[in-house]
Design an enzyme around this catalytic site. Sequence first.
Site, PDB file in Angstrom:
ATOM      1  N   GLU A 133     -19.392  39.045 -47.587  1.00  0.00           N
ATOM      2  CA  GLU A 133     -19.257  37.887 -46.683  1.00  0.00           C
ATOM      3  C   GLU A 133     -19.696  36.618 -47.407  1.00  0.00           C
ATOM      4  O   GLU A 133     -20.673  36.623 -48.166  1.00  0.00           O
ATOM      5  CB  GLU A 133     -20.102  38.105 -45.428  1.00  0.00           C
ATOM      6  CG  GLU A 133     -19.950  37.029 -44.365  1.00  0.00           C
ATOM      7  CD  GLU A 133     -20.606  37.431 -43.054  1.00  0.00           C
ATOM      8  OE1 GLU A 133     -20.449  38.610 -42.642  1.00  0.00           O
ATOM      9  OE2 GLU A 133     -21.288  36.583 -42.442  1.00  0.00           O
ATOM     10  N   ASP A 186     -20.529  32.663 -46.317  1.00  0.00           N
ATOM     11  CA  ASP A 186     -20.808  31.933 -45.082  1.00  0.00           C
ATOM     12  C   ASP A 186     -21.040  30.444 -45.271  1.00  0.00           C
ATOM     13  O   ASP A 186     -21.837  30.036 -46.125  1.00  0.00           O
ATOM     14  CB  ASP A 186     -22.089  32.467 -44.419  1.00  0.00           C
ATOM     15  CG  ASP A 186     -21.960  33.876 -43.892  1.00  0.00           C
ATOM     16  OD1 ASP A 186     -20.850  34.251 -43.483  1.00  0.00           O
ATOM     17  OD2 ASP A 186     -22.973  34.594 -43.899  1.00  0.00           O
ATOM     18  N   GLU A 221     -22.613  28.125 -42.409  1.00  0.00           N
ATOM     19  CA  GLU A 221     -23.173  28.131 -41.059  1.00  0.00           C
ATOM     20  C   GLU A 221     -23.839  26.777 -40.810  1.00  0.00           C
ATOM     21  O   GLU A 221     -24.751  26.386 -41.551  1.00  0.00           O
ATOM     22  CB  GLU A 221     -24.187  29.255 -40.881  1.00  0.00           C
ATOM     23  CG  GLU A 221     -23.567  30.630 -40.934  1.00  0.00           C
ATOM     24  CD  GLU A 221     -24.591  31.742 -40.762  1.00  0.00           C
ATOM     25  OE1 GLU A 221     -24.353  32.656 -39.962  1.00  0.00           O
ATOM     26  OE2 GLU A 221     -25.637  31.683 -41.449  1.00  0.00           O
ATOM     27  N   THR A 247     -25.636  28.186 -46.356  1.00  0.00           N
ATOM     28  CA  THR A 247     -24.657  29.072 -46.975  1.00  0.00           C
ATOM     29  C   THR A 247     -25.337  30.392 -47.304  1.00  0.00           C
ATOM     30  O   THR A 247     -26.556  30.462 -47.508  1.00  0.00           O
ATOM     31  CB  THR A 247     -24.053  28.462 -48.251  1.00  0.00           C
ATOM     32  OG1 THR A 247     -25.108  28.166 -49.188  1.00  0.00           O
ATOM     33  CG2 THR A 247     -23.283  27.190 -47.930  1.00  0.00           C
ATOM     34  N   ASN A 248     -24.525  31.448 -47.351  1.00  0.00           N
ATOM     35  CA  ASN A 248     -25.059  32.762 -47.685  1.00  0.00           C
ATOM     36  C   ASN A 248     -23.962  33.567 -48.369  1.00  0.00           C
ATOM     37  O   ASN A 248     -22.772  33.320 -48.148  1.00  0.00           O
ATOM     38  CB  ASN A 248     -25.549  33.482 -46.431  1.00  0.00           C
ATOM     39  CG  ASN A 248     -26.615  34.534 -46.724  1.00  0.00           C
ATOM     40  OD1 ASN A 248     -26.854  34.902 -47.875  1.00  0.00           O
ATOM     41  ND2 ASN A 248     -27.259  35.035 -45.675  1.00  0.00           N
ATOM     42  N   ARG A 279     -29.383  35.695 -49.121  1.00  0.00           N
ATOM     43  CA  ARG A 279     -29.224  34.717 -50.204  1.00  0.00           C
ATOM     44  C   ARG A 279     -28.991  33.325 -49.604  1.00  0.00           C
ATOM     45  O   ARG A 279     -28.075  32.610 -49.991  1.00  0.00           O
ATOM     46  CB  ARG A 279     -28.057  35.106 -51.108  1.00  0.00           C
ATOM     47  CG  ARG A 279     -28.226  36.448 -51.840  1.00  0.00           C
ATOM     48  CD  ARG A 279     -27.090  36.666 -52.807  1.00  0.00           C
ATOM     49  NE  ARG A 279     -27.277  37.848 -53.628  1.00  0.00           N
ATOM     50  CZ  ARG A 279     -26.647  39.005 -53.450  1.00  0.00           C
ATOM     51  NH1 ARG A 279     -25.766  39.119 -52.440  1.00  0.00           N
ATOM     52  NH2 ARG A 279     -26.853  40.029 -54.245  1.00  0.00           N
ATOM     53  N   GLU A 280     -29.839  32.928 -48.705  1.00  0.00           N
ATOM     54  CA  GLU A 280     -29.636  31.666 -48.000  1.00  0.00           C
ATOM     55  C   GLU A 280     -29.971  30.461 -48.878  1.00  0.00           C
ATOM     56  O   GLU A 280     -30.954  30.460 -49.611  1.00  0.00           O
ATOM     57  CB  GLU A 280     -30.506  31.602 -46.735  1.00  0.00           C
ATOM     58  CG  GLU A 280     -30.255  32.702 -45.730  1.00  0.00           C
ATOM     59  CD  GLU A 280     -31.135  33.926 -45.944  1.00  0.00           C
ATOM     60  OE1 GLU A 280     -31.787  34.026 -47.017  1.00  0.00           O
ATOM     61  OE2 GLU A 280     -31.169  34.796 -45.054  1.00  0.00           O
ATOM     62  N   TRP A 312     -32.702  31.803 -33.514  1.00  0.00           N
ATOM     63  CA  TRP A 312     -33.129  31.584 -34.898  1.00  0.00           C
ATOM     64  C   TRP A 312     -32.659  30.277 -35.531  1.00  0.00           C
ATOM     65  O   TRP A 312     -33.263  29.794 -36.500  1.00  0.00           O
ATOM     66  CB  TRP A 312     -32.598  32.724 -35.785  1.00  0.00           C
ATOM     67  CG  TRP A 312     -31.106  32.718 -35.927  1.00  0.00           C
ATOM     68  CD1 TRP A 312     -30.205  33.264 -35.063  1.00  0.00           C
ATOM     69  CD2 TRP A 312     -30.327  32.091 -36.965  1.00  0.00           C
ATOM     70  NE1 TRP A 312     -28.910  33.025 -35.494  1.00  0.00           N
ATOM     71  CE2 TRP A 312     -28.961  32.316 -36.659  1.00  0.00           C
ATOM     72  CE3 TRP A 312     -30.645  31.377 -38.110  1.00  0.00           C
ATOM     73  CZ2 TRP A 312     -27.922  31.852 -37.464  1.00  0.00           C
ATOM     74  CZ3 TRP A 312     -29.613  30.905 -38.920  1.00  0.00           C
ATOM     75  CH2 TRP A 312     -28.269  31.148 -38.599  1.00  0.00           C
ATOM     76  N   GLY A 343     -36.350  27.663 -36.616  1.00  0.00           N
ATOM     77  CA  GLY A 343     -36.694  29.076 -36.573  1.00  0.00           C
ATOM     78  C   GLY A 343     -36.615  29.686 -35.188  1.00  0.00           C
ATOM     79  O   GLY A 343     -37.260  30.704 -34.907  1.00  0.00           O
ATOM     80  N   ARG A 382     -41.449  35.000 -50.446  1.00  0.00           N
ATOM     81  CA  ARG A 382     -40.447  35.970 -49.990  1.00  0.00           C
ATOM     82  C   ARG A 382     -39.979  36.858 -51.127  1.00  0.00           C
ATOM     83  O   ARG A 382     -39.745  38.059 -50.931  1.00  0.00           O
ATOM     84  CB  ARG A 382     -39.272  35.209 -49.379  1.00  0.00           C
ATOM     85  CG  ARG A 382     -38.219  36.075 -48.721  1.00  0.00           C
ATOM     86  CD  ARG A 382     -37.108  35.190 -48.168  1.00  0.00           C
ATOM     87  NE  ARG A 382     -36.016  35.961 -47.614  1.00  0.00           N
ATOM     88  CZ  ARG A 382     -34.812  35.461 -47.335  1.00  0.00           C
ATOM     89  NH1 ARG A 382     -34.562  34.168 -47.583  1.00  0.00           N
ATOM     90  NH2 ARG A 382     -33.870  36.220 -46.827  1.00  0.00           N
TER      91      ARG A 382
END
Length: 296
Positions: free
Chosen positions: A113, A115, A117, A131-132, A141-142, A206, A210, A286
Site C-alpha cells: 500500500e 498512502d 492521508e 504518507t506511508n 513508515r509514516e 487517531w 493523536g 520508537r
Amino acid sequence: MQNSFFRILMEFSFPLLQSLILAVLMVGGVFANYKITSFDENYEVTWGFDHVLSLNQGTQIQLSMDTSSGSGFASKLNFGSGFFHLRMKLPGNNSAGVVTAFYLSSHGNNHDELDFEFLGNNEGKPITLQTNVFANGMGNREQRIYLWFDPTADFHSYQVLWNQHQIVFFVDEIPIRVFKNKTNIGVSYPSRPMQVQASLWDGDSWATDGGQTKINWSYAPFKANFQGFDISGCSVLDISNILPCFSQKYWWNLDKFWKLNSSQQKAYDNVRNKHLTYDYCLDNPRFPIPPPECPQ
C-alpha cells in the site's frame, strides 16, 4: 480560507518553492500532460454510494461524510507500475478527525500500500499530510509534512510514481518523499498489483492530535472533491506476475525516472528542510535501531 498559519508559511517558503516548481516543471513536464477523463472510464464507487456526487459531466466527483457514512471509490483495474495522480480539494472549515485518502493498495494478506492521508484539523490550524509505505504487510513508515498552501482552498495535484527502482510521492510535481528499492539488503518493496483508491472517512480515534481532537459533527457533511481520472499505469490481468510492467516501453520505467533529477532533488531537500514534521526514520524512541531502508 487563508488563515494566519498559511500566510506565515507562504511568506517564509513560497518564493523558493515557486522557483523550484518552475524548474521541476521545465525538466519533468511530462508529468503534467493529463487529459480530461470522465470518472466512469477508469473508476467506480465502492462504498457510501448515496454519499457520492458526480459533477461537471462526470469529470469531478464529490465524496461526503456525515454521522451515517463516509464514501470511497477505486479504479476498475489493478496496476503493476505507473504514475498515478488525482487532483483534490479537501474539506474546509473544522475538519478535525476527518481523513481524506488517496492511495494504492493490493488485496489479500501481506498487502502492499502507498498512502496519501490528509488529517483534518480545526480551522486556523494546519492540515497534516501523512504518507506511508506498506510492503509485504509491513507498514509503520509514516512521514508527515505541513503543506505550503491551503489544501482546502483549491484543487492541487497529488501523484505517485512507482517503478522497479523507486516510489516517489509528489505534490504539484514537487517530490515530498522517496522510497528506494532496497530488496538487495532485505527490505521488502511493493510487488503486488495495486488498485487506485480514494476515500473520505472517520479517523476520529487517531487522526488529529493523536485522537484527542474529535470530529465536530455540527460541520457535517464534510466534502472532498476530486478531478483528474486518467491513469498512466500498466494494468495487470495475471495478478501473480507484474514483471511485464517493468518494461521500458512504459515511460515511467525509463532510466531518467530511476532517481530524482537535480531540480527535483533541490525541491525535495527544500520540503524536507522546511515542511517535514515527522519521519519514522528519525524517531529514536520508537526505532532505537533505524529500519534498514533508512539513511544510516
